[in-house]
Motif scaffolding. Structure first.
Motif, PDB file in Angstrom:
ATOM      1  N   ARG A 179      14.665  55.297  18.954  1.00  0.00           N
ATOM      2  CA  ARG A 179      13.363  55.034  18.357  1.00  0.00           C
ATOM      3  C   ARG A 179      12.613  56.348  18.120  1.00  0.00           C
ATOM      4  O   ARG A 179      11.391  56.411  18.310  1.00  0.00           O
ATOM      5  CB  ARG A 179      12.493  54.110  19.235  1.00  0.00           C
TER       6      ARG A 179
ATOM      7  N   ASP B 187      11.654  39.948   5.366  1.00  0.00           N
ATOM      8  CA  ASP B 187      12.159  40.570   6.592  1.00  0.00           C
ATOM      9  C   ASP B 187      12.355  39.537   7.710  1.00  0.00           C
ATOM     10  O   ASP B 187      12.535  39.908   8.870  1.00  0.00           O
ATOM     11  CB  ASP B 187      11.173  41.648   7.080  1.00  0.00           C
TER      12      ASP B 187
ATOM     13  N   ASP C  71       5.187  49.218   8.235  1.00  0.00           N
ATOM     14  CA  ASP C  71       5.357  50.067   9.422  1.00  0.00           C
ATOM     15  C   ASP C  71       6.139  49.314  10.495  1.00  0.00           C
ATOM     16  O   ASP C  71       5.945  48.110  10.675  1.00  0.00           O
ATOM     17  CB  ASP C  71       3.989  50.412  10.056  1.00  0.00           C
ATOM     18  N   GLU C  72       6.918  50.067  11.243  1.00  0.00           N
ATOM     19  CA  GLU C  72       7.574  49.484  12.399  1.00  0.00           C
ATOM     20  C   GLU C  72       6.495  49.154  13.437  1.00  0.00           C
ATOM     21  O   GLU C  72       5.739  50.019  13.857  1.00  0.00           O
ATOM     22  CB  GLU C  72       8.558  50.512  12.964  1.00  0.00           C
TER      23      GLU C  72
ATOM     24  N   ILE D 284       9.767  46.674  18.546  1.00  0.00           N
ATOM     25  CA  ILE D 284      11.216  46.822  18.676  1.00  0.00           C
ATOM     26  C   ILE D 284      11.738  45.646  19.504  1.00  0.00           C
ATOM     27  O   ILE D 284      11.213  45.365  20.582  1.00  0.00           O
ATOM     28  CB  ILE D 284      11.586  48.119  19.431  1.00  0.00           C
TER      29      ILE D 284
ATOM     30  N   SER E 201      16.423  45.981  16.912  1.00  0.00           N
ATOM     31  CA  SER E 201      15.932  45.639  15.578  1.00  0.00           C
ATOM     32  C   SER E 201      14.437  45.891  15.530  1.00  0.00           C
ATOM     33  O   SER E 201      13.754  45.761  16.536  1.00  0.00           O
ATOM     34  CB  SER E 201      16.170  44.160  15.269  1.00  0.00           C
ATOM     35  N   GLU E 202      13.949  46.235  14.357  1.00  0.00           N
ATOM     36  CA  GLU E 202      12.518  46.471  14.251  1.00  0.00           C
ATOM     37  C   GLU E 202      11.829  45.343  13.508  1.00  0.00           C
ATOM     38  O   GLU E 202      12.418  44.709  12.634  1.00  0.00           O
ATOM     39  CB  GLU E 202      12.241  47.816  13.569  1.00  0.00           C
ATOM     40  N   ILE E 203      10.625  45.093  13.936  1.00  0.00           N
ATOM     41  CA  ILE E 203       9.766  44.128  13.267  1.00  0.00           C
ATOM     42  C   ILE E 203       8.678  44.945  12.585  1.00  0.00           C
ATOM     43  O   ILE E 203       8.020  45.762  13.238  1.00  0.00           O
ATOM     44  CB  ILE E 203       9.114  43.183  14.298  1.00  0.00           C
ATOM     45  N   VAL E 204       8.513  44.740  11.283  1.00  0.00           N
ATOM     46  CA  VAL E 204       7.528  45.531  10.555  1.00  0.00           C
ATOM     47  C   VAL E 204       6.232  44.736  10.382  1.00  0.00           C
ATOM     48  O   VAL E 204       6.240  43.506  10.423  1.00  0.00           O
ATOM     49  CB  VAL E 204       8.065  45.977   9.175  1.00  0.00           C
TER      50      VAL E 204
END
Lengths: 376, 119
Positions: free
Chosen positions: A355, B6, B48-49, B52, B60-63
């Protein structure tokens, strides 16, 4: 995908809702509906059933009945003592390269008239060729193609197996027996790769599904896929061939020098005489240039295979690499193992990049959970 | 409730957006073992992220589905990240935000469009 092989339990996996993935040329269950975390915990708390039929079962028989010669021939390929391995016992062993690295890790069992080897799935054909080439004309080496293998692991596995079979001989950890049963002739070993008490059961293909169903019918038993198999062995600190050990890692740096039998070590009665003996002996005496350690992230971000390890907060000095990493469902924390350079002491804080930040982790024992083996 | 491409869901309530991952996304993620939540009061721009999600499989990222301010996070996820698997569109909600422009909601996918996307 169509050229993937199926084990005898393929249809059963599908019926049980398995998420099937390619693994070592087979279509294998990664997990079932309940998911890998529940499968992992069920194994530690009760009993888990694993299809490990993709693994190689190899028999090595003397052609002339001289099993002592077969033992010595095998000893010329692996640094273990086999001549005095009692009938009905098995031993962890490594096939080594001339550089002291690892062709495969395996279990060798001594049966009355032959040795039975259990090897990794991805290496079973190359291991068989290696053995056939190296053992000479004295021994017959055959990779079995008509037997499946189930692993039943966890504190309730003994009670479950005894109930399913009607009876079960007294066995301690790393003992084997052959048992006639309503599922044909079973070859049972009290061993496994989860850190729990348990059994590995070789069963004729035609009876594999019946045996699996008989075990799954018991409420204490959960079907467990490859994902939890991996997290269980990682938590127990066991190496995975192809990830933690391979033909580029030496026996000593992999932390597996314990598996070199005393008689085969420097000063032993049968010192050396296996590929890589010189290097292994030297690294045992002087220490290896890098060593396998357990890694425990301070935070909860997972460290995974391939992450580089740094000794400084800037991430400019790489001192190691992670070879296995994931979530330890029993310790409820990320766990990993990997190699660090000699000179990195166990009190060093290391860092991995995830990250966009450097995340701290500590060096620990590889064994994250207490093992629960039936050493009797 | 609306959806993004997403695989997040967005619910509009009193000019706030509640945000989580869809059932489809939760299934794809596999067992969630850790959620790194944003700070309450944190300013985010669309895309934007923001979060996590670590699952047994991958991170995985959540925006952020819109620009605005995070006003509340689901702290239950700290103790029980598996809520995302169990009830992704209920108790497994992730954060609430005040969007700069609540009409962004109209640009999200409706149920039918989202189902088309994942079919």
């Amino acid at each position: 995908m169509s050229d993937l092989k199926h084990t005898a339990l393929y249809e059963l996996h599908r019926q049980c809702g398995a998420n099937m993935v390619p693994f070592a040329g087979y279509s294998m269950p990664l997990n079932y509906r309940s998911g890998p975390l529940k499968e992992h915990r069920a194994t530690r708390e009760s009993a888990g059933l694993f299809d490990v039929s993709h693994m190689g079962q190899i028999l090595v028989r003397p052609r002339d009945g001289m099993i002592a010669r077969t033992a010595r021939n095998l000893e010329s390929l692996m640094p273990v003592e086999l001549e005095n391995l009692p009938v009905g016992r098995q031993r962890y062993a490594l096939l080594t390269t001339a550089n002291g690295c690892i062709i495969d890790d395996l279990i060798v069992a001594r049966w009355n008239e032959y040795f039975g080897l259990v090897v990794n799935a991805a290496t079973k054909h190359s291991d068989t060729s290696h053995l056939q080439r190296s053992m000479g004309a004295d021994s017959d080496v055959s990779l079995l193609n008509d037997r499946s293998m189930l692993a039943l692991q966890g504190p309730k596995s003994h009670a479950v197996l005894r109930a399913a079979l009607g009876s079960l001989p007294q066995m301690r950890f790393m003992e084997v027996c052959s048992l006639p049963s309503r599922f044909g002739e079973l070859w049972i070993a009290r061993s496994g790769y989860t850190g729990e008490d348990g059994f590995e059961i070789s069963v004729p293909d035609a009876e594999a599904e019946n045996l699996a169903r008989a075990l799954l019918d018991r409420e204490d038993v959960t079907f467990v896929g490859l994902a939890a198999r991996d997290s269980l062995r990682l938590e127990a600190g066991y190496s995975l061939y192809g990830a933690d050990i391979d033909t580029t890692t030496t026996v000593v740096e992999a932390g597996l020098a314990w598996s070199v039998s005393k008689s085969r070590r420097a000063g032993g009665s049968k010192e050396g005489g296996f590929p890589g003996a010189e290097l292994i002996s030297r690294q045992m005496a002087e220490g290896p240039p890098r060593r396998m350690v357990g890694l425990l992230p301070h935070g909860r971000i997972l460290v995974r295979a391939g992450h580089k390890l740094f000794a400084d907060r800037d991430g400019s000095v790489q001192v190691g690499v992670v070879t296995s990493g994931g979530f330890g469902a029993t310790v409820s924390h990320p766990v990993a193992m990997g190699y660090v350079d000699a000179g990195i002491t166990s009190d060093t804080t290391l860092y991995f990049r995830a990250r966009g930040k450097l995340q701290p982790l500590g060096i620990t024992s590889r064994q994250f959970t207490k093992t629960n083996l039936h050493k009797g | 409730m609306r959806y993004t491409k997403d695989h997040e869901w967005v619910a509009l309530e009193h000019s706030q957006f509640s945000v989580g991952v869809t059932e489809y996304a939760a299934e794809q993620l596999g067992d969630v073992v850790f959620v790194e939540l944003p700070e309450e009061g944190q300013r985010v721009e669309e895309g934007d992220e923001a979060v996590i999600i670590e699952s047994v499989k991958a991170a995985s990222e959540i925006v952020a589905p819109a620009s605005g301010e995070i006003v509340e996070v689901n702290s239950d996820l700290e103790e029980n990240p598996g809520l995302i698997n169990e009830e992704p569109q209920g108790a497994g909600w992730i954060f609430r935000m005040v969007p700069d422009d609540p009409t962004d909601y109209d640009s999200f996918l409706d149920q039918d469009s989202y189902e088309m996307l994942i079919s």
